[in-house]
Design an enzyme around this catalytic site. Structure first.
Site, PDB file in Angstrom:
ATOM      1  N   PRO A   6       0.829  -1.183  -0.001  1.00  0.00           N
ATOM      2  CA  PRO A   6       0.074   0.044   0.144  1.00  0.00           C
ATOM      3  C   PRO A   6       0.932   1.198  -0.083  1.00  0.00           C
ATOM      4  CG  PRO A   6      -0.669  -1.600   1.717  1.00  0.00           C
ATOM      5  CD  PRO A   6       0.553  -2.025   1.056  1.00  0.00           C
ATOM      6  N   GLU A  63      -0.147  -7.422   8.593  1.00  0.00           N
ATOM      7  CA  GLU A  63      -0.209  -5.772   8.603  1.00  0.00           C
ATOM      8  C   GLU A  63       1.046  -5.270   7.818  1.00  0.00           C
ATOM      9  OE1 GLU A  63      -2.095  -3.720  10.672  1.00  0.00           O
ATOM     10  OE2 GLU A  63      -3.217  -5.441  10.116  1.00  0.00           O
ATOM     11  N   ARG A 113      -0.845  -7.873 -21.541  1.00  0.00           N
ATOM     12  CA  ARG A 113      -1.495  -7.413 -22.586  1.00  0.00           C
ATOM     13  C   ARG A 113      -0.703  -6.578 -23.465  1.00  0.00           C
ATOM     14  NH1 ARG A 113      -3.963  -2.887 -22.465  1.00  0.00           N
ATOM     15  NH2 ARG A 113      -5.856  -3.608 -23.618  1.00  0.00           N
ATOM     16  N   ASP A 137      -6.103   1.920 -27.225  1.00  0.00           N
ATOM     17  CA  ASP A 137      -6.657   2.021 -25.916  1.00  0.00           C
ATOM     18  C   ASP A 137      -6.745   3.447 -25.552  1.00  0.00           C
ATOM     19  OD1 ASP A 137      -6.645  -0.706 -25.511  1.00  0.00           O
ATOM     20  OD2 ASP A 137      -5.020  -0.857 -24.335  1.00  0.00           O
TER      21      ASP A 137
HETATM   22  C1  9D3 Z   1      -2.854  -0.459   9.137  1.00  0.00           C
HETATM   23  C2  9D3 Z   1      -2.210  -0.060   7.757  1.00  0.00           C
HETATM   24  N1  9D3 Z   1      -2.445  -0.685   6.685  1.00  0.00           N
HETATM   25  C3  9D3 Z   1      -1.803  -0.136   5.534  1.00  0.00           C
HETATM   26  C4  9D3 Z   1      -2.839   0.875   4.793  1.00  0.00           C
HETATM   27  C5  9D3 Z   1      -1.862  -2.127   6.830  1.00  0.00           C
HETATM   28  C6  9D3 Z   1      -2.084  -2.811   5.625  1.00  0.00           C
HETATM   29  C7  9D3 Z   1      -3.439  -3.399   5.122  1.00  0.00           C
HETATM   30  C8  9D3 Z   1      -3.478  -3.951   4.107  1.00  0.00           C
HETATM   31  C9  9D3 Z   1      -0.879  -3.324   4.982  1.00  0.00           C
HETATM   32  C10 9D3 Z   1      -0.971  -4.268   3.796  1.00  0.00           C
HETATM   33  C11 9D3 Z   1      -2.449  -4.506   3.606  1.00  0.00           C
HETATM   34  C12 9D3 Z   1      -2.666  -5.666   2.297  1.00  0.00           C
HETATM   35  N2  9D3 Z   1      -2.566  -4.957   0.993  1.00  0.00           N
HETATM   36  C13 9D3 Z   1      -1.291  -4.766   0.090  1.00  0.00           C
HETATM   37  O1  9D3 Z   1      -0.583  -5.635   0.610  1.00  0.00           O
HETATM   38  C14 9D3 Z   1      -1.450  -4.169  -1.288  1.00  0.00           C
HETATM   39  C15 9D3 Z   1      -2.378  -3.037  -1.464  1.00  0.00           C
HETATM   40  C16 9D3 Z   1      -3.493  -2.226  -0.990  1.00  0.00           C
HETATM   41  O2  9D3 Z   1      -3.912  -2.588  -0.053  1.00  0.00           O
HETATM   42  N3  9D3 Z   1      -3.987  -1.531  -1.683  1.00  0.00           N
HETATM   43  C17 9D3 Z   1      -3.387  -1.118  -2.847  1.00  0.00           C
HETATM   44  N4  9D3 Z   1      -2.390  -1.699  -3.551  1.00  0.00           N
HETATM   45  C18 9D3 Z   1      -1.976  -2.605  -2.762  1.00  0.00           C
HETATM   46  S1  9D3 Z   1      -0.542  -3.405  -3.300  1.00  0.00           S
HETATM   47  C19 9D3 Z   1      -0.459  -4.402  -1.951  1.00  0.00           C
END
Ligand code: 9D3
Length: 249
Positions: free
Chosen positions: A91, A118, A156, A171
């Site tokens: 994230p 987490e 793709r 596209d």
């Molecule tokens: C408590 C803070 N959270 C971060 C916003 C913790 C957290 C939540 C969900 C840590 C990892 C995740 C799992 N998500 C991913 O690994 C992830 C992700 C996403 O949640 N949103 C957009 N892109 C991605 S890429 C990997």
């Protein structure tokens, strides 16, 4: 292109990789995909991939050793080239975009690392990943769905992955604008008419109408894209007509 995915949920990938474009690209030998269970690189009887955070707090953190062992074993295996990119889905990553997809599509070998819980031990990010990608500002439960999004967007773009009909060059985003509206038969449906110009057979008028609608839509829904799009003289004229019709916004 070779892609290796490392995940604690390998079973999530099967149905997606066995469908549509990805299936065709694999069968055509354009892409070779392997999904690996991170637990194969654990060394304890419980096959542990996570542990509690140093410093305390709720939740679990994914341990570094299995990721390092997996990458070290797979990076130079199974393809002529060692993976040029070790991508951590996270994230906190750089926002994935069509530009990033184009960049990745020029590589011979990619590795994608999926986190969960987490998060992932910081040393994976700092000393193993070459790049960190997020698919958008919303929370999903792990890196698996984001990894599939990246794989699909990259695959793709590989030459031969799409049928001749659906060339990636036409596209939306390839010229920086949203697409014009599409219609098919019937010409009238529940009283809603297909625009006359599309039934007219006047190819030049149709081209201009589509370009105008593409500009109108982009202006209304994604003014950020319009500001960055390369616009021709004709585009500026069409935009002036749209502004005349619709007034400021
Ligand atoms: C408590 C803070 N959270 C971060 C916003 C913790 C957290 C939540 C969900 C840590 C990892 C995740 C799992 N998500 C991913 O690994 C992830 C992700 C996403 O949640 N949103 C957009 N892109 C991605 S890429 C990997």
């Amino acid at each position: 292109m070779r892609i290796d995915v490392v995940t604690t949920f390998p079973e999530m990938f099967g149905p997606v990789l066995d469908a549509s474009i990805l299936k065709r690209a694999r069968e055509a030998g354009i892409i070779s995909l392997s999904v690996h269970d991170l637990r194969n690189w654990t060394t304890d009887a419980h096959r542990t991939t996570d542990d509690s955070p140093y410093g305390g707090g709720a939740g679990m953190v994914m341990k570094p050793e299995p990721f390092f062992a997996a990458v070290e074993e797979l990076r130079c295996a199974g393809s002529a080239e060692c993976a040029e990119e070790i991508i951590l889905l996270s994230p906190q990553g750089e926002l994935f975009s069509q530009h990033a997809a184009r960049e990745l599509s020029s590589r011979q070998h990619l590795m994608l690392l999926c986190g969960h819980y987490e998060g992932v031990d910081e040393r994976v990010r700092q000393h193993l990943a070459t790049r960190e990608l997020s698919i958008g500002d919303y929370v999903v439960t792990g890196g698996e769905l984001p990894a599939m999004v990246v794989i699909d967007a990259v695959a793709r773009l590989l030459p031969g992955a799409l049928g001749a009909e659906e060339g990636a060059e036409t596209d939306s985003f390839s010229d920086g604008l949203l697409e014009y509206p599409h219609y098919t038969r019937p010409a009238e449906f529940r009283g809603w008419q297909v625009p006359d110009v599309l039934l007219s057979g006047h190819h030049e008028e149709i081209r201009r109408w589509r370009r105008r609608e593409s500009l109108r839509r982009t202006r209304a829904k994604r003014p950020d894209l319009l500001r960055r799009a390369p616009l021709s003289e004709e585009d500026r004229k069409l935009l002036a007509e749209i502004e005349e019709e619709e007034g400021g916004v």
